[in-house]
Write a protein that holds these residues in place. Structure first.
Motif: not given
Length: 313
Positions: A38-42, A59-69, A277-282
């Motif tokens: 499975i490959v996911t974006t976030i 499972v792989e995520s394309l977007m890691g910590p700090g990445v803005d989708p 600091e809050l986690y929002s998009d990542a």
């Protein structure tokens, strides 16, 4: 003639090997060992699906910590991972707007699902221009709908393990229900006059609705939106009116705009601190508590509670 034939044969063989090598480079380096890839974006999708899929998935995520989708564009390596996967799961609702074309092309060959697009439209938030808010993972009940859609996609691909996937999902959803109850208990302790959440961009609308908090984002739903002087001035006015003690930065967003708000409030006589600091998009780094959906959510709740309820302690 024989020499020419030998040279031609060697040239053809070499060309074939190079072609095979080039093809191999487009494949993912993940060792699936017969598991569903499975490959996911976030990561908000990837981490829960690794729990639900258990030993039967990679499972792989394309977007890691700090990445803005909102701004993310797929690399050649990302395309290779998407092509080599069995299932592609993305959030949807235009969160990953720059990848839509890639999803459409790959979707002709394998399951590709924008899991949040299964949420009933009447439960989705919109801005004043009618754009749908894609940050649905901050409403735990809505995110369960999305994850249920992802689980159904997985069950269709690997029906032999469907019962196990359902059992894992129900166990995980029970943890999410407990998280929701814990979060409500904590956040309702914040005094009514302090229940204003000011962040860098408008990612916490669902969070605010779930916990009866007013949310102010300097940017709009997407980080592609520009921040004007009027946005900063309006936010400062809100802070002054409600005497809000803290504002928050986000892990995937530039902090300059929030710092400008703090400085502007101070010039008008209101001391406003940086609440954290809050986690929002990542999410956070893999291997940390904040690198899990539940851990990320708990971090946000604690950070908001500690900052906005400080005067009531």
């Amino acid at each position: 003639m024989k020499k020419r034939f030998t040279q031609l044969f060697l040239y053809t063989l070499l060309s074939s090997l190079l072609l095979l090598g080039a093809c191999a480079e487009t494949k993912s380096d993940v060792d699936k060992n017969g598991k569903v890839h499975i490959v996911t974006t976030i990561a908000q999708i990837a981490e829960p699906m690794s729990i639900i899929g258990g030993e039967h998935v990679v499972v792989e995520s394309l977007m890691g910590p700090g990445v803005d989708p909102h701004l993310y564009k797929a690399t050649q390596g990302d395309i290779a991972k998407l092509q080599s996967s069995d299932i592609v799961l993305y959030s949807g609702l235009n969160l990953e707007g720059n990848m839509i074309e890639a999803f459409e092309k790959i979707g002709t060959k394998k399951p590709v699902n924008g899991i949040s697009e299964s949420i009933p439209k009447e439960q989705l938030l919109q801005d004043e221009d009618g754009a749908i808010d894609p940050h649905v993972w901050f409403d735990i009940d809505l995110w369960k709908i999305s994850l249920d859609t992802a689980t159904e996609e997985l069950k269709k691909f690997a029906p032999d393990h469907a019962e196990e996937f359902d059992a894992n999902k129900e166990k995980y959803f029970a943890e999410l229900d407990a998280l929701l109850a814990e979060s409500k208990d904590k956040l309702t302790q914040i005094p009514d006059e302090k229940r204003v959440l000011v962040t860098a961009h408008d990612a916490f609308g669902y969070f605010g609705r779930a916990y009866d908090m007013t949310v102010v984002g300097l940017q709009g739903l997407s980080t592609e939106d520009e921040i004007g002087i009027s946005d900063i001035d309006d936010t400062i006015s809100i802070l002054m009116d409600y005497k809000i003690p803290a504002v928050f930065v986000e892990s995937s967003i530039n902090q300059n705009s929030i710092k400008a708000v703090i400085q502007g409030a101070e010039k008008k006589g209101l001391s406003v601190k940086l609440g954290g600091e809050l986690y929002s998009d990542a999410m956070g780094d893999a291997g940390t508590e904040e690198g899990t959906y539940i851990g990320m959510y708990k971090h946000n709740v604690k950070t908001i509670f500690d900052s906005l309820s400080e005067e009531a302690k």
